[in-house]
Motif scaffolding. Structure first.
Motif, PDB file in Angstrom:
ATOM      1  N   THR A 130     115.415 186.443  26.666  1.00 35.23           N
ATOM      2  CA  THR A 130     114.664 187.563  27.225  1.00 35.23           C
ATOM      3  C   THR A 130     113.246 187.463  26.693  1.00 35.23           C
ATOM      4  N   THR A 131     112.243 187.580  27.576  1.00 40.98           N
ATOM      5  CA  THR A 131     110.859 187.493  27.124  1.00 40.98           C
ATOM      6  C   THR A 131     110.093 188.752  27.517  1.00 40.98           C
ATOM      7  N   GLY A 132     109.002 188.971  26.827  1.00 39.43           N
ATOM      8  CA  GLY A 132     108.186 190.152  27.093  1.00 39.43           C
ATOM      9  C   GLY A 132     108.506 191.247  26.092  1.00 39.43           C
ATOM     10  N   GLU A 133     107.461 191.857  25.552  1.00 40.61           N
ATOM     11  CA  GLU A 133     107.635 192.808  24.454  1.00 40.61           C
ATOM     12  C   GLU A 133     108.613 193.940  24.776  1.00 40.61           C
ATOM     13  N   GLU A 134     108.430 194.601  25.918  1.00 43.01           N
ATOM     14  CA  GLU A 134     109.284 195.742  26.242  1.00 43.01           C
ATOM     15  C   GLU A 134     110.736 195.326  26.491  1.00 43.01           C
ATOM     16  N   LEU A 135     110.929 194.200  27.172  1.00 46.30           N
ATOM     17  CA  LEU A 135     112.296 193.722  27.426  1.00 46.30           C
ATOM     18  C   LEU A 135     112.973 193.293  26.132  1.00 46.30           C
ATOM     19  N   VAL A 136     112.209 192.706  25.226  1.00 46.60           N
ATOM     20  CA  VAL A 136     112.766 192.310  23.927  1.00 46.60           C
ATOM     21  C   VAL A 136     113.155 193.551  23.127  1.00 46.60           C
ATOM     22  N   VAL A 137     112.308 194.570  23.124  1.00 50.83           N
ATOM     23  CA  VAL A 137     112.624 195.824  22.414  1.00 50.83           C
ATOM     24  C   VAL A 137     113.900 196.427  22.995  1.00 50.83           C
ATOM     25  N   ARG A 138     114.034 196.417  24.324  1.00 52.61           N
ATOM     26  CA  ARG A 138     115.246 196.945  24.954  1.00 52.61           C
ATOM     27  C   ARG A 138     116.483 196.137  24.562  1.00 52.61           C
ATOM     28  N   ALA A 139     116.327 194.816  24.511  1.00 47.80           N
ATOM     29  CA  ALA A 139     117.452 193.948  24.112  1.00 47.80           C
ATOM     30  C   ALA A 139     117.859 194.220  22.659  1.00 47.80           C
ATOM     31  N   ILE A 140     116.874 194.481  21.803  1.00 47.80           N
ATOM     32  CA  ILE A 140     117.159 194.798  20.397  1.00 47.80           C
ATOM     33  C   ILE A 140     117.919 196.124  20.315  1.00 47.80           C
ATOM     34  N   GLN A 141     117.399 197.133  21.015  1.00 48.02           N
ATOM     35  CA  GLN A 141     118.008 198.457  20.954  1.00 48.02           C
ATOM     36  C   GLN A 141     119.419 198.485  21.542  1.00 48.02           C
ATOM     37  N   SER A 142     119.660 197.671  22.553  1.00 43.04           N
ATOM     38  CA  SER A 142     120.994 197.634  23.159  1.00 43.04           C
ATOM     39  C   SER A 142     121.905 196.638  22.441  1.00 43.04           C
ATOM     40  N   LYS A 143     121.379 196.044  21.376  1.00 41.84           N
ATOM     41  CA  LYS A 143     122.105 195.075  20.536  1.00 41.84           C
ATOM     42  C   LYS A 143     122.547 193.832  21.314  1.00 41.84           C
ATOM     43  N   GLN A 144     121.816 193.498  22.382  1.00 42.59           N
ATOM     44  CA  GLN A 144     122.074 192.256  23.109  1.00 42.59           C
ATOM     45  C   GLN A 144     121.378 191.092  22.418  1.00 42.59           C
ATOM     46  N   ALA A 145     120.255 191.367  21.757  1.00 44.59           N
ATOM     47  CA  ALA A 145     119.503 190.317  21.070  1.00 44.59           C
ATOM     48  C   ALA A 145     120.267 189.858  19.833  1.00 44.59           C
ATOM     49  N   ARG A 146     120.408 188.559  19.682  1.00 53.84           N
ATOM     50  CA  ARG A 146     121.054 187.990  18.502  1.00 53.84           C
ATOM     51  C   ARG A 146     120.027 187.420  17.537  1.00 53.84           C
ATOM     52  N   LEU A 147     118.821 187.163  18.062  1.00 56.70           N
ATOM     53  CA  LEU A 147     117.754 186.545  17.292  1.00 56.70           C
ATOM     54  C   LEU A 147     116.450 186.826  18.030  1.00 56.70           C
ATOM     55  N   VAL A 148     115.389 187.135  17.285  1.00 57.25           N
ATOM     56  CA  VAL A 148     114.091 187.387  17.900  1.00 57.25           C
ATOM     57  C   VAL A 148     113.067 186.408  17.336  1.00 57.25           C
ATOM     58  N   LEU A 149     112.251 185.863  18.225  1.00 54.02           N
ATOM     59  CA  LEU A 149     111.161 184.980  17.811  1.00 54.02           C
ATOM     60  C   LEU A 149     109.835 185.620  18.189  1.00 54.02           C
ATOM     61  N   LEU A 150     108.927 185.641  17.230  1.00 53.91           N
ATOM     62  CA  LEU A 150     107.570 186.154  17.440  1.00 53.91           C
ATOM     63  C   LEU A 150     106.603 184.993  17.300  1.00 53.91           C
ATOM     64  N   SER A 151     105.508 185.024  18.044  1.00 53.68           N
ATOM     65  CA  SER A 151     104.512 183.967  17.880  1.00 53.68           C
ATOM     66  C   SER A 151     103.735 184.205  16.588  1.00 53.68           C
ATOM     67  N   THR A 152     103.241 183.123  16.010  1.00 54.33           N
ATOM     68  CA  THR A 152     102.479 183.234  14.761  1.00 54.33           C
ATOM     69  C   THR A 152     101.146 183.925  14.986  1.00 54.33           C
ATOM     70  N   ASP A 153     100.681 183.963  16.244  1.00 53.33           N
ATOM     71  CA  ASP A 153      99.401 184.595  16.547  1.00 53.33           C
ATOM     72  C   ASP A 153      99.564 185.934  17.277  1.00 53.33           C
ATOM     73  N   ALA A 154     100.719 186.578  17.098  1.00 49.01           N
ATOM     74  CA  ALA A 154     100.947 187.910  17.676  1.00 49.01           C
ATOM     75  C   ALA A 154     100.081 188.931  16.949  1.00 49.01           C
ATOM     76  N   SER A 155      99.729 190.001  17.642  1.00 52.89           N
ATOM     77  CA  SER A 155      98.900 191.039  17.025  1.00 52.89           C
ATOM     78  C   SER A 155      99.684 191.754  15.927  1.00 52.89           C
ATOM     79  N   ALA A 156      98.957 192.354  14.999  1.00 55.71           N
ATOM     80  CA  ALA A 156      99.588 193.067  13.881  1.00 55.71           C
ATOM     81  C   ALA A 156     100.495 194.187  14.387  1.00 55.71           C
ATOM     82  N   ASN A 157     100.057 194.893  15.439  1.00 56.11           N
ATOM     83  CA  ASN A 157     100.869 195.983  15.996  1.00 56.11           C
ATOM     84  C   ASN A 157     102.186 195.468  16.558  1.00 56.11           C
TER      85      ASN A 157
END
Length: 102
Positions: A19-46
């Motif tokens: 799953t890609t995209g900030e909002e879809l990833v947040v939804r996957a985390i909240q619904s516990k579908q995400a097993r692992l999350v990857l962030l880019s090294t150049d993502a914003s602090a927020n």
């Protein structure tokens, strides 16, 4: 860039287990579908704070292995800031290659 990591990400993407995209990833985390999350090294602090906080709350491992161009390239898309792997076996394979964000 770790070629094994990009290979596994590419396979997971073709298997539709990413799953890609900030909002879809947040939804996957909240619904516990995400097993692992990857962030880019150049993502914003927020973005880093938002995603890592969600991952910690829901006990999902979070890593920053690649920059946004490399993450996008690994899954055959444009630059990606964050993505979630939703398959436990792909997630385990990726975790063996990475060190967690502390």
């Amino acid at each position: 860039m770790n070629p094994k990591l990009t290979q596994i990400l590419g396979l997971a993407m073709r298997a539709r287990k990413v799953t890609t995209g900030e909002e879809l990833v947040v939804r996957a985390i909240q619904s516990k579908q995400a097993r692992l999350v990857l962030l880019s090294t150049d993502a914003s602090a927020n973005t880093v704070k938002k995603i890592t906080d969600k991952c910690q709350y829901y006990s999902i491992p979070c890593y920053q292995p690649l920059n946004r161009q490399e993450l996008g390239h690994a899954i055959g898309k444009e630059a990606r800031v964050t993505l979630a792997v939703t398959d436990v076996h792909f997630a385990q394979s990726i975790q063996r290659l990475l060190t967690p964000i502390s």
